[in-house]
Enzyme design. Structure first.
Site, PDB file in Angstrom:
ATOM      1  N   GLU A 132      25.559 -13.007  50.040  1.00  0.00           N
ATOM      2  CA  GLU A 132      26.169 -13.898  49.023  1.00  0.00           C
ATOM      3  C   GLU A 132      25.659 -14.817  48.370  1.00  0.00           C
ATOM      4  O   GLU A 132      25.992 -15.313  47.269  1.00  0.00           O
ATOM      5  CB  GLU A 132      27.077 -14.454  50.170  1.00  0.00           C
ATOM      6  N   ASP A 279      29.733  -0.225  48.446  1.00  0.00           N
ATOM      7  CA  ASP A 279      30.061  -0.481  47.143  1.00  0.00           C
ATOM      8  C   ASP A 279      29.229  -0.921  46.066  1.00  0.00           C
ATOM      9  O   ASP A 279      28.912  -0.137  44.995  1.00  0.00           O
ATOM     10  CB  ASP A 279      31.456  -1.169  46.765  1.00  0.00           C
ATOM     11  N   GLU A 373      44.029  -5.653  52.553  1.00  0.00           N
ATOM     12  CA  GLU A 373      42.600  -5.191  52.742  1.00  0.00           C
ATOM     13  C   GLU A 373      42.417  -3.980  53.125  1.00  0.00           C
ATOM     14  O   GLU A 373      41.208  -3.459  53.016  1.00  0.00           O
ATOM     15  CB  GLU A 373      42.083  -6.471  53.983  1.00  0.00           C
ATOM     16  N   GLU A 391      38.755  -7.420  42.414  1.00  0.00           N
ATOM     17  CA  GLU A 391      38.196  -5.920  41.976  1.00  0.00           C
ATOM     18  C   GLU A 391      39.405  -5.103  41.312  1.00  0.00           C
ATOM     19  O   GLU A 391      38.814  -4.385  40.360  1.00  0.00           O
ATOM     20  CB  GLU A 391      37.991  -5.155  43.389  1.00  0.00           C
ATOM     21  N   THR A 477      28.034  -8.062  39.882  1.00  0.00           N
ATOM     22  CA  THR A 477      29.021  -7.652  40.878  1.00  0.00           C
ATOM     23  C   THR A 477      30.084  -8.884  41.278  1.00  0.00           C
ATOM     24  O   THR A 477      31.089  -8.749  41.536  1.00  0.00           O
ATOM     25  CB  THR A 477      28.574  -7.107  42.490  1.00  0.00           C
TER      26      THR A 477
END
Length: 913
Positions: A132, A279, A373, A391, A477
């Site tokens: 993160e 991902d 989710e 996303e 991302t």
């Protein structure tokens, strides 16, 4: 109602997938004026979110939009690993830097950069997530530096800037480097910003596992840092981690698992997909090729992509499989993070499957307002949270860029409308705790400002609306901007791995450039719409099932050896028939049994077909029972002053009385306490509760009896509050109130159940404000709900907006009355109760970063202190596996892998895009 499932078969295992109905409709094009209006709307929404962060939260890492204050780590209750993103470095401000420039807010950008330079400290004694911190903070600093030097070179401001953000990025890069000190080169998942790794004062460095995305999502930021500074060590470490992951792929399937041991390289989680945990690993392989020009990254991506399309992609679904048995699906649900994948497919140039998956996701959003989710293959809610993830907006933008289809502008408009209608609060935008009820969570993650508004603004922008050419940059991302010119700037000294062998692929499928759109679209403006049409009813399934091989068998007059409705787990003859059909029983630890079919274990192909039919019948029977026995949670919404609908309590439904799902208006009225409080005899204060919603305490009699008594006294609804002091939907399963064994047709008022914590919210409000009005409904209504006196109107201009905000409760009042709401019960493969099955299972909690409450709703019928509880058949293999030991069971490999299903989301926040 819905389309019955049809079967799909792969050798060795059988399962069911959803049928799609061929029914579509057209859409009107969005005019240039409408695009400008929507673009302005996005700017206003951004100002609302960013302005409230700066006013109420800065310099804290994130805004808590319900209580109008900053989230400071250590001063708020821990949320588990999700808090590892917070490092006391003004996370939201750094994450938002380049968004300000994209939205043409250059003055605000200059102010923000000055604040970051003067106020942010990166040398804090705090343990943070390496992943993160890399994508949000290092990426944010590099993105800010990229647009700062662009503005300076173009003479559009920032003339004073002297690479200060880059210096901070380099400082942070050096702080993250010790995480790579492992035998494999994979980074530790956490690091102490001040003390590093494995020192006593660091309080970290003992971890053994990390997710694939966590280790494989470093190359863009670290390579950019190397190219900007000329210091190659950053790119070298990120490249080494990618090399190791590539080397550890499952060689026969070319897939990677979700979790890997950072010391040995052993796969800890062997399921594979394109969602949580993996991902952005795939994303960074392709984007590393685009940014850095290294062919090896593209070759690796193409190898993985071939495996994804071969095993994981079942258009429009993307289902996880086992890396060592890729023909076997690992679960029957999908997580929301896979919504990025259509956008990646656009970058790859594979448009058709991108359109298909995106349309499926859009249909789910239209049903639930947001993307849950996780949701099942038949599009029911699996985990009900929605933390305002971007996303889907990302993929919408890329599909519009690729197709020019105005349909995607309509999709973007839907996203804007839903955010304003269901997530907007006076102090920003609040995450949705439960998409079914509309309840909120006191959370606005930094990625909401970093990504959501960036993609929505670009979606509705023309080239002339931007102050720079967005095509000169690639998105990380976290949607941070890195210039493509880095491919020729200070190339890393890392040598290309020339010993790696790549799978031979069909060159026609993997051209070195994106496919020609003229070939793909053939000048057909209806191309994308024609792909979408079969998926229009994918969620609203009201179409007949197409004839199948199983229908032919059932219509042939052949008597099936065993019907699902007749099956008994204790019947040895039935078990022998199942064995012949290749169906085996797995006895779960809570007393239930689960059915699994392996067609290659059947006595013959005919027996295998019989087994497939039996499994289909069992799934349909299980689904029917679930619909009959389970009701979704309901909402109790406080609509009077000073709440105005902003406090929503998740309530348990009743199996009798008014069906709130069929009465959209619900039942609204003042609340009053019944006397006696138990509601178990004639009401003595009938005049006080007449025309109102009666409050009662659980216990002493049946729920239906309470309902009859208050209804007789003139109440228009009833709320039963748990008598177990301190109980909460946070820690207990949500009840369904059942009848008393008699006909309950005489009960016509709505009845809902609240645990003690939630019930005390209403009781405290009565003590404070006397007159408290609530709405009982199937889900929360709009937050701009008008009160009967008309105090609150929709916001149409600044003066109205200010007047509206003056009416809302103070932050202190909100803090006192805020609650946490219950989660969705998972849905999975059919399970049948055995003869010795217990009436209920133990609750197992998860870490707060995931949809943590996977409880099963139970039906409550009896009186206190120990009410009789009827428990419908459990319907989640994932919850079952939670109750099992963490060790792999020495059973069928499928069972060994199933136990890992629930762990998939434990890495959810770590691979946030």
């Amino acid at each position: 109602m819905g389309c019955p499932a049809v079967e799909a078969r792969r050798w060795g295992d059988m399962w069911l997938v959803v049928a799609f109905c061929l029914l579509g409709h057209g859409h009107a094009a969005v005019t240039k004026e409408e695009k400008a209006h929507l673009r302005s709307q996005v700017l206003e929404m951004f100002d609302h979110a960013y302005g409230n962060y700066m006013q109420h939260a800065y310099p804290a890492d994130e805004l808590m939009p319900l209580t109008c204050r900053g989230r400071i780590r250590g001063q708020e209750p821990s949320r588990g690993d999700v808090d590892d993103a917070l490092g006391k470095f003004s996370l939201t401000l750094i994450d938002t830097l380049d968004t300000l420039v994209v939205l043409n807010k250059t003055k605000e950008f200059e102010d923000a950069v000055r604040k970051v330079i003067t106020d942010v400290n990166l040398d804090n004694d705090i343990v943070v997530s390496v992943f993160e911190t890399n994508i949000r903070v290092l990426g944010g600093l590099l993105g800010g530096h990229s647009v700062a030097i662009m503005l300076k070179e173009n003479g559009d401001g920032m003339q004073w800037y002297n690479d200060e953000l880059l210096h901070m990025a380099k400082e942070l890069g050096y702080k993250l480097l010790p995480a790579f000190n492992t035998t494999s080169g994979l980074p530790y998942p956490r690091i102490n910003l001040k003390f590093g790794i494995r020192r006593p004062e660091a309080r970290t460095g003992t971890e053994t596992d990390t997710c694939t995305a966590c280790a494989g999502t470093m190359i863009l930021e670290f390579a950019a840092l190397s190219r900007f500074t000329g210091i190659s060590v950053f790119e070298e470490h990120a490249r080494k981690a990618l090399d190791f992951l590539w080397d550890k792929r499952q060689r026969s399937s070319n897939l990677v698992g979700v979790t890997i041991n950072i010391h040995t390289g052993d796969w800890v989680r062997k399921d594979s997909g394109v969602g949580a945990g993996i991902d952005s690993y795939y994303e960074y392989l392709l984007k590393a090729y685009v940014l850095l020009g290294d062919d090896s990254y593209l070759e690796r991506f193409n190898t993985h992509y071939d495996a994804i399309m071969r095993y994981i992609s079942q258009p429009p679904l993307l289902l996880d499989v086992h890396i060592h048995k890729p023909m076997l699906t690992a679960r029957t649900w999908m997580d929301s993070l896979l919504a990025f994948f259509p956008g990646l497919q656009v970058l790859k140039g594979d448009i058709r499957p991108a359109i298909e998956t995106h349309e499926m996701l859009y249909q789910v959003i239209k049903k639930h307002n947001f993307l849950p989710e996780a949701f099942t293959t038949d599009f029911r809610v699996h985990w009900a949270q929605h933390p305002l993830r971007p996303e889907f907006a990302e993929s919408t933008y890329f599909l519009y860029k690729a197709t020019g289809d105005p349909y995607y502008l309509e999709v973007g408009k839907t996203l804007i409308d839903n955010l304003n209608k269901y997530a907007r609060v006076p102090c920003g935008f609040a995450a949705v705790k439960d998409v079914r009820t509309g309840s909120h969570e006191d959370r606005m993650d930094s990625f909401f400002l970093a990504e959501m508004f960036k993609y929505l603004y670009l979606l509705f922008s023309e080239r002339e609306d931007l102050i720079f050419d967005i095509e000169d940059y690639i998105f990380t991302t976290e949607a941070h901007l890195l210039p493509l010119s880095l491919s020729t700037a200070n190339p890393s000294s890392t040598k290309k791995n020339t010993t790696t062998q790549y799978t031979e692929l069909d060159d026609s499928n993997f051209d070195w450039s994106c496919p020609n759109t003229q070939i793909l679209f053939r000048n057909d403006p209806m191309y994308a719409q024609n792909i979408r049409e079969p998926l229009k009813n994918v969620v609203d399934k009201n179409c007949p099932r197409s004839p199948s091989r199983l229908d032919e068998i059932s219509g042939s007059g052949k008597m099936p050896p065993l019907r699902a409705r007749d099956f008994m787990a204790s019947n040895s003859e039935h078990l022998e028939i199942l064995k012949k059909m290749g169906v085996s029983l797995i006895h779960l630890k809570d007393g239930r049994v689960q059915l699994v079919q392996h067609a290659n274990q059947a006595a013959s192909s005919i027996d295998a077909e019989d087994g497939l039919r039996f499994m289909q019948e069992m799934i349909e029977l299980s689904s029917q029972q679930q619909k009959e026995q389970q009701l979704p949670p309901r909402a109790v919404q406080i609509v009077s002053h000073p709440f105005y609908g902003r406090v929503v309590l998740t309530a348990g439904p009743a199996q009798f009385g008014m069906d709130l799902s069929k009465h959209l208006a619900g039942a609204q009225g003042l609340v009053a306490r019944a006397e006696p409080y138990s509601g178990c005899s004639d009401i003595t204060n009938g005049q006080a509760i007449q025309g109102k919603i009666a409050l009662m305490q659980r216990g002493q009699c049946m729920f239906a009896e309470k309902a009859r008594n208050v209804q007789k006294a003139g109440a228009i609804g009833g709320i039963v509050i748990d008598d177990n002091e301190g109980s909460s939907s946070d820690t207990a399963p949500l009840f369904q109130m059942a009848g008393d064994g008699k006909s309950t047709d005489d009960v016509t008022i709505p009845m809902l159940f609240l645990f003690s914590k939630e019930g005390n919210i209403i009781l405290d409000a009565i003590r404070e404000y006397q007159q408290v009005e609530v709405l009982l409904s199937d889900k929360a209504k709009d937050r701009d709900l008008e009160s009967e006196s008309g105090e609150q109107k929709p916001v149409e201009n600044d003066s109205q907006k200010q007047a509206l905000e003056d009416l809302f409760m103070t932050p202190e009042e909100i803090a006192e009355l805020l609650i946490v709401h219950e989660e969705e019960s998972p849905v999975s493969q059919p399970e049948v109760p055995s003869s010795d099955s217990p009436s209920g299972g133990d609750r197992t909690s998860e870490r707060d970063i995931t949809p943590e409450s996977q409880e099963h709703k139970t039906e409550e019928t009896e009186h206190s202190p120990k009410d009789n509880v009827q428990t419908p058949p459990e319907n989640s293999e994932d919850s079952t596996e939670e109750k099992m030991d963490n060790k792999v069971q020495p059973m069928e490999s499928i069972l060994a892998d199933w136990k890992e299903d629930i762990e998939a989301f434990e890495m959810m926040e770590k691979d946030e895009l």
